[in-house]
Design an enzyme around this catalytic site. Structure first.
Site, PDB file in Angstrom:
ATOM      1  N   LYS A  31       0.852  -1.195   0.000  1.00 31.21           N
ATOM      2  CA  LYS A  31       0.000   0.000   0.000  1.00 31.21           C
ATOM      3  C   LYS A  31       0.880   1.234   0.000  1.00 31.21           C
ATOM      4  CE  LYS A  31      -2.025   3.058   3.128  1.00 31.21           C
ATOM      5  NZ  LYS A  31      -2.944   3.549   4.155  1.00 31.21           N
ATOM      6  N   ASP A  58      -3.610   4.280  -1.892  1.00 27.89           N
ATOM      7  CA  ASP A  58      -4.646   4.696  -0.935  1.00 27.89           C
ATOM      8  C   ASP A  58      -4.682   6.222  -0.818  1.00 27.89           C
ATOM      9  OD1 ASP A  58      -6.633   4.499   0.960  1.00 27.89           O
ATOM     10  OD2 ASP A  58      -5.282   4.020   2.616  1.00 27.89           O
ATOM     11  N   LYS A  60      -7.534   8.078  -1.085  1.00 31.70           N
ATOM     12  CA  LYS A  60      -8.806   8.512  -0.489  1.00 31.70           C
ATOM     13  C   LYS A  60      -9.282   9.823  -1.126  1.00 31.70           C
ATOM     14  CE  LYS A  60      -8.077   6.347   4.044  1.00 31.70           C
ATOM     15  NZ  LYS A  60      -6.677   5.902   4.049  1.00 31.70           N
ATOM     16  N   ILE A  64     -14.535  17.381  -6.734  1.00 28.83           N
ATOM     17  CA  ILE A  64     -15.614  17.387  -7.729  1.00 28.83           C
ATOM     18  C   ILE A  64     -15.341  16.267  -8.743  1.00 28.83           C
ATOM     19  CG2 ILE A  64     -16.173  19.838  -7.428  1.00 28.83           C
ATOM     20  CD1 ILE A  64     -14.591  20.365 -10.043  1.00 28.83           C
ATOM     21  N   PRO A  65     -16.401  15.734  -9.356  1.00 25.34           N
ATOM     22  CA  PRO A  65     -16.220  14.577 -10.246  1.00 25.34           C
ATOM     23  C   PRO A  65     -15.130  14.756 -11.290  1.00 25.34           C
ATOM     24  CG  PRO A  65     -18.551  14.942  -9.851  1.00 25.34           C
ATOM     25  CD  PRO A  65     -17.838  16.088  -9.196  1.00 25.34           C
ATOM     26  N   ASN A  66     -15.056  15.923 -11.906  1.00 27.80           N
ATOM     27  CA  ASN A  66     -14.078  16.121 -12.973  1.00 27.80           C
ATOM     28  C   ASN A  66     -12.635  16.002 -12.458  1.00 27.80           C
ATOM     29  OD1 ASN A  66     -13.587  16.802 -15.763  1.00 27.80           O
ATOM     30  ND2 ASN A  66     -12.729  18.710 -14.956  1.00 27.80           N
ATOM     31  N   THR A 117     -11.916   5.208  10.439  1.00 25.69           N
ATOM     32  CA  THR A 117     -11.964   4.546  11.751  1.00 25.69           C
ATOM     33  C   THR A 117     -11.515   5.486  12.875  1.00 25.69           C
ATOM     34  OG1 THR A 117      -9.900   3.535  11.048  1.00 25.69           O
ATOM     35  CG2 THR A 117     -11.818   2.118  11.084  1.00 25.69           C
ATOM     36  N   GLN A 185      -5.031   2.249  16.712  1.00 24.20           N
ATOM     37  CA  GLN A 185      -6.152   1.453  16.219  1.00 24.20           C
ATOM     38  C   GLN A 185      -6.981   0.974  17.409  1.00 24.20           C
ATOM     39  OE1 GLN A 185      -7.037   1.378  13.237  1.00 24.20           O
ATOM     40  NE2 GLN A 185      -5.374   1.016  11.784  1.00 24.20           N
TER      41      GLN A 185
HETATM   42  O1  C5P Z   1      -0.086   0.146  11.164  1.00 27.15           O
HETATM   43  P1  C5P Z   1      -1.488  -0.310  10.885  1.00 27.15           P
HETATM   44  O2  C5P Z   1      -1.608  -1.821  10.712  1.00 27.15           O
HETATM   45  O3  C5P Z   1      -2.484   0.236  11.875  1.00 27.15           O
HETATM   46  O4  C5P Z   1      -1.812   0.307   9.461  1.00 27.15           O
HETATM   47  C1  C5P Z   1      -3.093   0.230   8.900  1.00 27.15           C
HETATM   48  C2  C5P Z   1      -3.086   0.870   7.558  1.00 27.15           C
HETATM   49  O5  C5P Z   1      -4.430   0.901   7.092  1.00 27.15           O
HETATM   50  C3  C5P Z   1      -2.598   2.318   7.549  1.00 27.15           C
HETATM   51  O6  C5P Z   1      -1.872   2.481   6.342  1.00 27.15           O
HETATM   52  C4  C5P Z   1      -3.838   3.154   7.533  1.00 27.15           C
HETATM   53  O7  C5P Z   1      -3.695   4.354   6.806  1.00 27.15           O
HETATM   54  C5  C5P Z   1      -4.815   2.240   6.788  1.00 27.15           C
HETATM   55  N1  C5P Z   1      -6.220   2.497   7.095  1.00 27.15           N
HETATM   56  C6  C5P Z   1      -6.765   2.424   8.372  1.00 27.15           C
HETATM   57  N2  C5P Z   1      -8.092   2.696   8.584  1.00 27.15           N
HETATM   58  C7  C5P Z   1      -8.884   3.007   7.555  1.00 27.15           C
HETATM   59  C8  C5P Z   1      -8.353   3.078   6.266  1.00 27.15           C
HETATM   60  C9  C5P Z   1      -7.007   2.810   6.059  1.00 27.15           C
HETATM   61  O8  C5P Z   1      -6.056   2.118   9.322  1.00 27.15           O
HETATM   62  N3  C5P Z   1     -10.179   3.211   7.756  1.00 27.15           N
END
Ligand code: C5P
Length: 234
Positions: A31, A58, A60, A64-66, A117, A185
Site C-alpha cells: 500500500k 490509498d 482517499k 468534484i467529479p471532474n 476509523t 487502532q
Molecule cells: O499500522 P497499521 O496496521 O495500523 O496500518 C493500517 C493501515 O491501514 C494504515 O496504512 C492506515 O492508513 C490504513 N487504514 C486504516 N483505517 C482506515 C483506512 C485505512 O487504518 N479506515
C-alpha cells in the site's frame, strides 16, 4: 483467497524499498498511502510494480467529479491496481472514478472508504445517528454504484456482505494479538478472524513494518490467512 497488503507508511522511498525487499515473494501487495505518495510521487508505484508487487494506492480521493476523474486517470497511468475514493463524495464522484476504471477494462479497481476509523460517535458534522448506520448507508451506495470494494473494519464485513456480496472488503486494524489496542487502532482483529468473517484483503502496517523480523511477521499472518481459508473451504 484473502490477500495480504503491507502498508508502507514511511516518509521516504529508501525505507519503503528496504521493507518491500524484505517481504518480496511472500506478500503480494503493497500500500502506498498519502505520506509516501506526497513525498515521492507516482514513480514509487512503478518501482513496486517492477519489483513484482500489486499496488494499492490509498489516496482517499474527495473532490468534484471532474477532478477525481483526472486524478484517477493519473493513478491508472502510474500503474496502480487499486485506488480509493471517499464514498461520502457521492454517486457522481464515484462514477467519475469508475468510468476511468471501466475504460481501462477495470485493470485498476476502485474501492470506497466509508467512515474513517478515527471518527468517534458524534464527531461527523450533521449526522446524529450511529456511525455503524452511516457505514451501512455508504456501503449500500457503494453496492448500487458498482464500486469494486469497500474499506471497512473487520467488524462490519459480515453485515456489508449480507446486502452487497459482490463488494470486496478491505480491512485495516489487523493485529496478531486481536486484543492489542496499544497504538491508535481501536477496533482490531486477528488475521484469522478477519478472513473467517469474509475479508478479502487485509492491510497491515506496523505489525509487519515495525516487527524485529518483518518477513517472519508476514509469514505468520499468511499462515493465519491460509488456516482460515482452509476452514472456510472444508
Ligand atoms: O499500522 P497499521 O496496521 O495500523 O496500518 C493500517 C493501515 O491501514 C494504515 O496504512 C492506515 O492508513 C490504513 N487504514 C486504516 N483505517 C482506515 C483506512 C485505512 O487504518 N479506515
Amino acid at each position: 483467497m484473502a490477500e495480504l497488503i503491507v502498508a508502507l507508511d514511511f516518509e521516504n522511498a529508501e525505507e519503503a524499498y528496504k521493507l518491500a525487499e524484505k517481504v518480496r515473494g511472500i506478500v503480494p501487495w503493497v500500500k502506498v498511502g498519502l505520506e509516501l505518495f506526497v513525498a515521492e510521487g507516482p514513480s514509487m508505484v512503478k518501482k513496486f510494480k517492477d519489483m513484482g508487487f500489486s499496488v494499492f494506492l490509498d489516496l482517499k480521493l474527495y473532490d468534484i467529479p471532474n477532478t477525481v476523474k483526472g486524478a484517477a486517470k493519473s493513478a491508472l497511468l502510474s500503474g496502480a491496481d487499486l485506488l480509493t475514493i471517499h464514498l461520502s463524495g457521492g454517486k457522481r464522484m464515484a462514477e467519475a472514478a469508475l468510468e476511468v476504471s471501466r475504460a481501462a477494462g477495470e485493470r485498476m479497481k476502485i474501492f470506497g472508504v466509508s467512515v474513517l476509523t478515527s471518527f468517534d460517535e458524534g464527531e461527523v458534522i450533521g449526522f446524529d445517528g450511529k456511525l455503524a448506520e452511516l457505514v451501512e448507508l455508504l456501503a449500500k451506495g457503494a453496492g448500487e454504484w458498482g464500486m469494486h470494494g469497500i474499506v471497512c473494519s473487520g467488524h462490519e464485513v459480515e453485515k456489508i456482505k449480507s446486502f452487497a456480496p459482490q463488494l470486496k472488503c478491505l480491512t485495516p486494524g489487523i493485529r496478531l494479538d486481536g486484543n492489542n489496542t496499544s497504538d491508535d487502532q481501536r477496533r482490531v482483529m486477528t488475521p484469522y478472524r478477519a478472513v473467517m468473517l469474509g475479508s478479502d484483503y487485509l492491510v497491515v502496517g506496523r505489525p509487519i513494518t515495525r516487527a524485529e523480523d518483518p518477513r517472519a511477521a508476514a509469514l505468520s499472518i499468511n499462515a493465519q490467512i491460509e488456516k482460515a481459508m482452509a476452514e472456510l473451504k472444508a
